[in-house]
Structure formats: structure tokens, C-alpha cells
Design a protein around this motif. Structure first.
Motif, PDB file in Angstrom:
ATOM      1  N   THR A 224       0.865  -1.176   0.000  1.00 41.29           N
ATOM      2  CA  THR A 224       0.000   0.000   0.000  1.00 41.29           C
ATOM      3  C   THR A 224       0.902   1.226   0.000  1.00 41.29           C
ATOM      4  O   THR A 224       1.915   1.252   0.693  1.00 41.29           O
ATOM      5  N   ALA A 225       0.565   2.227  -0.785  1.00 38.04           N
ATOM      6  CA  ALA A 225       1.362   3.455  -0.808  1.00 38.04           C
ATOM      7  C   ALA A 225       0.494   4.584  -1.322  1.00 38.04           C
ATOM      8  O   ALA A 225      -0.666   4.374  -1.710  1.00 38.04           O
ATOM      9  N   GLN A 226       1.065   5.787  -1.336  1.00 44.16           N
ATOM     10  CA  GLN A 226       0.313   6.962  -1.777  1.00 44.16           C
ATOM     11  C   GLN A 226      -0.167   6.813  -3.227  1.00 44.16           C
ATOM     12  O   GLN A 226      -1.281   7.159  -3.552  1.00 44.16           O
ATOM     13  N   THR A 227       0.725   6.316  -4.074  1.00 38.45           N
ATOM     14  CA  THR A 227       0.373   6.162  -5.485  1.00 38.45           C
ATOM     15  C   THR A 227       0.724   4.756  -5.951  1.00 38.45           C
ATOM     16  O   THR A 227       1.509   4.062  -5.315  1.00 38.45           O
ATOM     17  N   ILE A 228       0.137   4.367  -7.070  1.00 40.38           N
ATOM     18  CA  ILE A 228       0.438   3.079  -7.681  1.00 40.38           C
ATOM     19  C   ILE A 228       1.936   2.964  -7.967  1.00 40.38           C
ATOM     20  O   ILE A 228       2.570   1.954  -7.644  1.00 40.38           O
ATOM     21  N   GLU A 229       2.493   4.028  -8.539  1.00 37.41           N
ATOM     22  CA  GLU A 229       3.912   4.001  -8.908  1.00 37.41           C
ATOM     23  C   GLU A 229       4.784   3.746  -7.678  1.00 37.41           C
ATOM     24  O   GLU A 229       5.705   2.942  -7.703  1.00 37.41           O
ATOM     25  N   GLU A 230       4.454   4.449  -6.604  1.00 34.85           N
ATOM     26  CA  GLU A 230       5.237   4.306  -5.378  1.00 34.85           C
ATOM     27  C   GLU A 230       5.118   2.890  -4.830  1.00 34.85           C
ATOM     28  O   GLU A 230       6.090   2.288  -4.379  1.00 34.85           O
ATOM     29  N   ALA A 231       3.909   2.354  -4.889  1.00 31.36           N
ATOM     30  CA  ALA A 231       3.680   1.002  -4.371  1.00 31.36           C
ATOM     31  C   ALA A 231       4.495  -0.019  -5.158  1.00 31.36           C
ATOM     32  O   ALA A 231       5.101  -0.927  -4.585  1.00 31.36           O
ATOM     33  N   ILE A 232       4.521   0.151  -6.486  1.00 26.54           N
ATOM     34  CA  ILE A 232       5.284  -0.784  -7.327  1.00 26.54           C
ATOM     35  C   ILE A 232       6.760  -0.687  -6.984  1.00 26.54           C
ATOM     36  O   ILE A 232       7.444  -1.696  -6.764  1.00 26.54           O
ATOM     37  N   GLU A 233       7.228   0.545  -6.890  1.00 26.67           N
ATOM     38  CA  GLU A 233       8.645   0.769  -6.618  1.00 26.67           C
ATOM     39  C   GLU A 233       9.038   0.160  -5.268  1.00 26.67           C
ATOM     40  O   GLU A 233      10.025  -0.567  -5.151  1.00 26.67           O
ATOM     41  N   ASN A 234       8.225   0.447  -4.235  1.00 27.45           N
ATOM     42  CA  ASN A 234       8.519  -0.094  -2.905  1.00 27.45           C
ATOM     43  C   ASN A 234       8.498  -1.612  -2.906  1.00 27.45           C
ATOM     44  O   ASN A 234       9.354  -2.262  -2.314  1.00 27.45           O
TER      45      ASN A 234
ATOM     46  N   GLY B 239      -5.440  16.436  -0.037  1.00 27.03           N
ATOM     47  CA  GLY B 239      -4.777  15.360   0.695  1.00 27.03           C
ATOM     48  C   GLY B 239      -5.646  14.761   1.790  1.00 27.03           C
ATOM     49  O   GLY B 239      -5.208  13.917   2.553  1.00 27.03           O
ATOM     50  N   LEU B 240      -6.899  15.188   1.883  1.00 27.03           N
ATOM     51  CA  LEU B 240      -7.777  14.632   2.911  1.00 27.03           C
ATOM     52  C   LEU B 240      -8.732  13.635   2.268  1.00 27.03           C
ATOM     53  O   LEU B 240      -9.181  13.823   1.140  1.00 27.03           O
ATOM     54  N   GLY B 241      -9.038  12.620   3.009  1.00 27.30           N
ATOM     55  CA  GLY B 241     -10.040  11.676   2.534  1.00 27.30           C
ATOM     56  C   GLY B 241      -9.591  10.834   1.359  1.00 27.30           C
ATOM     57  O   GLY B 241     -10.393  10.134   0.764  1.00 27.30           O
ATOM     58  N   GLY B 242      -8.316  10.884   1.026  1.00 24.66           N
ATOM     59  CA  GLY B 242      -7.825  10.076  -0.082  1.00 24.66           C
ATOM     60  C   GLY B 242      -7.661   8.627   0.344  1.00 24.66           C
ATOM     61  O   GLY B 242      -7.527   8.330   1.520  1.00 24.66           O
ATOM     62  N   ARG B 243      -7.710   7.722  -0.637  1.00 27.75           N
ATOM     63  CA  ARG B 243      -7.451   6.322  -0.338  1.00 27.75           C
ATOM     64  C   ARG B 243      -6.060   5.971  -0.853  1.00 27.75           C
ATOM     65  O   ARG B 243      -5.611   6.506  -1.865  1.00 27.75           O
ATOM     66  N   LEU B 244      -5.414   5.072  -0.140  1.00 31.77           N
ATOM     67  CA  LEU B 244      -4.093   4.642  -0.585  1.00 31.77           C
ATOM     68  C   LEU B 244      -4.224   3.651  -1.735  1.00 31.77           C
ATOM     69  O   LEU B 244      -5.212   2.923  -1.825  1.00 31.77           O
ATOM     70  N   ALA B 245      -3.226   3.656  -2.592  1.00 33.33           N
ATOM     71  CA  ALA B 245      -3.188   2.680  -3.674  1.00 33.33           C
ATOM     72  C   ALA B 245      -2.741   1.343  -3.107  1.00 33.33           C
ATOM     73  O   ALA B 245      -1.879   1.278  -2.236  1.00 33.33           O
ATOM     74  N   ARG B 246      -3.343   0.275  -3.611  1.00 32.16           N
ATOM     75  CA  ARG B 246      -2.979  -1.044  -3.099  1.00 32.16           C
ATOM     76  C   ARG B 246      -2.780  -1.990  -4.283  1.00 32.16           C
ATOM     77  O   ARG B 246      -3.623  -2.052  -5.173  1.00 32.16           O
ATOM     78  N   ILE B 247      -1.658  -2.687  -4.284  1.00 32.36           N
ATOM     79  CA  ILE B 247      -1.368  -3.613  -5.380  1.00 32.36           C
ATOM     80  C   ILE B 247      -0.859  -4.926  -4.813  1.00 32.36           C
ATOM     81  O   ILE B 247      -0.466  -4.995  -3.651  1.00 32.36           O
ATOM     82  N   ARG B 248      -0.895  -5.932  -5.632  1.00 35.54           N
ATOM     83  CA  ARG B 248      -0.235  -7.184  -5.264  1.00 35.54           C
ATOM     84  C   ARG B 248       0.803  -7.508  -6.319  1.00 35.54           C
ATOM     85  O   ARG B 248       0.523  -7.478  -7.517  1.00 35.54           O
ATOM     86  N   ILE B 249       2.018  -7.794  -5.852  1.00 41.54           N
ATOM     87  CA  ILE B 249       3.091  -8.169  -6.771  1.00 41.54           C
ATOM     88  C   ILE B 249       3.362  -9.651  -6.615  1.00 41.54           C
ATOM     89  O   ILE B 249       3.546 -10.140  -5.499  1.00 41.54           O
ATOM     90  N   THR B 250       3.356 -10.354  -7.705  1.00 37.91           N
ATOM     91  CA  THR B 250       3.624 -11.792  -7.678  1.00 37.91           C
ATOM     92  C   THR B 250       4.759 -12.098  -8.634  1.00 37.91           C
ATOM     93  O   THR B 250       4.763 -11.634  -9.778  1.00 37.91           O
ATOM     94  N   LYS B 251       5.692 -12.861  -8.125  1.00 36.52           N
ATOM     95  CA  LYS B 251       6.830 -13.229  -8.948  1.00 36.52           C
ATOM     96  C   LYS B 251       6.392 -14.182 -10.046  1.00 36.52           C
ATOM     97  O   LYS B 251       5.635 -15.116  -9.802  1.00 36.52           O
ATOM     98  N   LYS B 252       6.887 -13.946 -11.255  1.00 41.56           N
ATOM     99  CA  LYS B 252       6.576 -14.852 -12.363  1.00 41.56           C
ATOM    100  C   LYS B 252       7.286 -16.181 -12.185  1.00 41.56           C
ATOM    101  O   LYS B 252       8.463 -16.201 -11.835  1.00 41.56           O
TER     102      LYS B 252
END
Lengths: 78, 267
Positions: free
Chosen positions: B11-21, B47-60
Motif C-alpha cells: 500500500t502506498a500513496q500512489t500506484i507508482e510508489e507502491a510498485i517501486e517499494n 490530501g484529505l479523505g484520499g485512499r491509498l493505492a494497493r497492489i499485489r506483486i507476484t513473482k513470475k
């Protein structure tokens, strides 16, 4: 745990024959007392306690595998 | 952490950040993984009431992690139940003539004492800790210092995360005590690195990415930024990664074990 600390201590000191370890168990807690020759004290304690702390960390791994906590004291020879 | 992570949610502020982390955490590159977008997130108002981006990374697939960043010393994969191992190719720094081809069964006879003592010491320590694992040793260039040929001891096996510990505390303790014991047995100091299931390689790559990312933030903000507390060997990776950086410099502040690297703009 006793064997682990005996192994480490004997490997580090100049007088392995003088390494003694006393183990006392109280409930989930294991107290270990390590005694070495006076001139070997520095080797098992280390600068700023660095060696003793590293030994404590490895002892903690061995102890937690048995669901216990461990305490190590290095004591002066009598 | 010893088991290679094959899937995780970030989970992170943005999709890009989540992928990078997530990639940094797993030590993988974008090509190695599949990404599921669980929640794209939303900025919200001011910046109020925003939802965090959430992704799942799975190794190929289930291929082992291959790090192409720099050539690694020859690593011998030991087979379970086979005690002998072929000695590593001597590192270039040693300037030894290459050994002629030798059958595997004589490998133990030509094993260098440094490799044997290092391997035996670590094996014995693990045995006393009641940890069952394979141990191999090879000559390697320790860290980035090519003038210092050292020994790399690799520990492989199932369920070895206890050997790493928080902030690699346990691994560093094992490495420190092993190097003291090996030094005493060989009657000389031997640079030693112990790795568990490729953890240090993964961690090093992750630290490189972190250093680069934070350096960019420092440049764009013009403000210094402190990293999390790290052990000395990890701080070193950060310092080396940014050593020749044109726009930022690094320093360490604080007391162990909370000492940390600060990245700051060059004047």
C-alpha cells in the motif's frame, strides 16, 4: 544453549580449558553464567561489549526455538 | 526473509510508489513480476479523505532471482548429502594461475585452508544452534574493495529467516563471531561475508535503489533526508552508491544501533 556458548567461548579464548558455563532455568527463562580466565575476559566481552552482545543474539535464536528467553552474564573468575 | 518472497501486497500513496517499494522489498525488477491492481487509490481533496493505492506483486514462475548487476564469484551449488565441494575459482586479485581441470573427488584435497576453516566454523556454529542447512564457501571480492579477496560463506536451506533477524542483526552477529573464530584458527584476519539464501545480494540491490530514489528526492526538494537506522555494512552500501554522485553527498549520524545515513545536497 550451554553447548553453544561453550563452543563459542572455547573457540575465542587462549585458555579453553578454563571456560565454564553454569546454566540455571527458572520457568521460561534461562540464565547462563560464563566464566573464563581473567586474561580472556576481553575476548569474550569485546570492545564495548560487542562480542558478548553478538553471543547473546545467537543464544536468543537457540532459546526462542525452545520457546524460552535467555540471559547471559560474563563473570570474573574467583 | 530467508525464503524468497514470491508474492506480497503493498500500500502506498500512489500506484507508482507502491510498485517501486514492492520491487525494492522483493529485490526484483518489473520484468520479473505480475502486478494486480487491487485499489487504484484516490487523491482526495487537499490530501484529505484520499485512499491509498494497493497492489499485489507476484513473482513470475518460480525461477531463482538472478542479479545481473555485476559478475558474481563462481558459486558452487552443493547437493544435499554431498560433503565435498569444488573450490572456488581464485579471484583475480590473487593472480594465481588457473587450476587445471580436476575431478570432483580430489576437490577436497586441494581446498584452500581458508575455505575449509570458514566453512567448518560456520557449519559447527549452526550445528550448535540446532540449525540444519547447507554451507558452502568461495573466494570473493568482499564488497566493493577489489584489493581485498575475502571468503563468502553461503548458507542455504529451508526456514532460515531466524538466521537473518531484525535489520539483519542475527546474520551480522553470526558473521562477526565466525570471523573472530576463523581469524583465531587461521592466526590471521580474513575478510568474511556470510549470506543466507542470497539475502545480502537482494538487500544490497534494494539499498542501491533506495539510495538513488532518495537522492532524487533530495535534489528536487533541496532538503536533506535521513534514512532509517541501518547496520554499518548497509550504511556502507549507501555511501558507496552515492560516492560519485554529482549533486548529493552522504554522512552518518547518531549512535549505534540507531546510526543512520543522511543524504544532503552538495553545496
Amino acid at each position: 544453549m550451554k553447548e553453544l556458548i561453550e563452543y563459542i567461548a572455547r573457540s575465542l579464548v587462549d585458555h579453553p580449558e578454563e571456560v565454564q558455563v553454569a546454566q540455571r532455568n527458572s520457568g521460561g527463562r534461562v540464565n547462563l553464567e560464563l566464566q573464563v580466565a581473567k586474561e580472556d575476559m576481553g575476548r569474550v566481552i569485546g570492545k564495548g561489549g560487542k562480542v558478548a552482545n553478538a553471543i547473546r543474539i545467537l543464544l536468543r535464536v537457540a532459546a526462542s526455538a525452545e520457546g524460552k528467553s535467555v540471559n547471559l552474564d560474563v563473570i570474573e573468575p574467583k | 526473509m530467508a525464503e524468497p518472497i514470491t508474492s506480497m501486497e503493498i500500500t502506498a500513496q500512489t500506484i507508482e510508489e507502491a510498485i517501486e517499494n514492492g520491487l525494492a522489498e522483493m529485490g526484483l525488477s518489473i520484468d520479473d513480476v505480475d502486478i494486480d491492481y487491487l485499489d487504484e487509490g484516490s487523491k482526495g481533496l487537499f490530501g484529505l479523505g484520499g485512499r491509498l493505492a494497493r497492489i499485489r506483486i507476484t513473482k513470475k514462475g518460480s525461477q531463482p532471482v538472478i542479479i545481473e548487476k555485476k559478475p558474481q564469484p563462481a558459486i558452487e551449488v552443493s547437493q544435499p548429502g554431498i560433503e565435498e565441494e569444488t573450490p572456488a575459482k581464485p579471484s583475480r586479485a590473487e593472480a594465481k594461475p588457473p587450476k587445471k581441470e580436476r575431478p570432483v573427488e580430489t576437490a577436497a584435497l586441494v581446498e584452500e585452508p581458508e575455505l575449509r576453516v570458514a566453512r567448518e566454523t560456520v557449519s559447527e556454529l549452526l550445528e550448535e544452534m540446532h540449525i540444519h542447512a547447507q554451507v558452502t564457501s568461495t573466494f570473493s571480492e568482499v564488497a566493493d574493495d577489489k584489493d581485498l579477496p575475502g571468503v563468502l560463506v553461503e548458507i542455504t536451506g529451508p526456514d532460515l529467516s531466524v538466521l537473518i533477524g531484525r535489520r539483519s542483526e542475527t546474520l551480522n552477529a553470526l558473521q562477526y563471531l565466525s570471523s573472530l573464530i576463523i581469524g583465531k584458527r587461521l592466526e590471521k584476519w580474513l575478510p568474511l561475508m556470510i549470506d543466507v539464501e542470497g539475502y545480502r545480494q537482494r538487500r544490497e540491490r534494494q539499498l542501491h535503489q533506495l539510495a538513488t530514489r532518495i537522492a532524487e528526492q533530495v535534489i528536487s526538494s533541496g532538503k536533506r533526508q535521513a534514512l532509517e537506522p541501518m547496520p554499518a555494512n548497509e550504511r556502507r552500501v549507501i555511501h558507496l552508491a552515492l560516492r560519485d554522485h554529482p549533486a548529493v553527498m552522504t554522512e552518518s549520524t547518531g549512535e549505534e544501533p540507531y546510526r543512520k545515513v543522511v543524504i544532503l545536497p552538495k553545496k
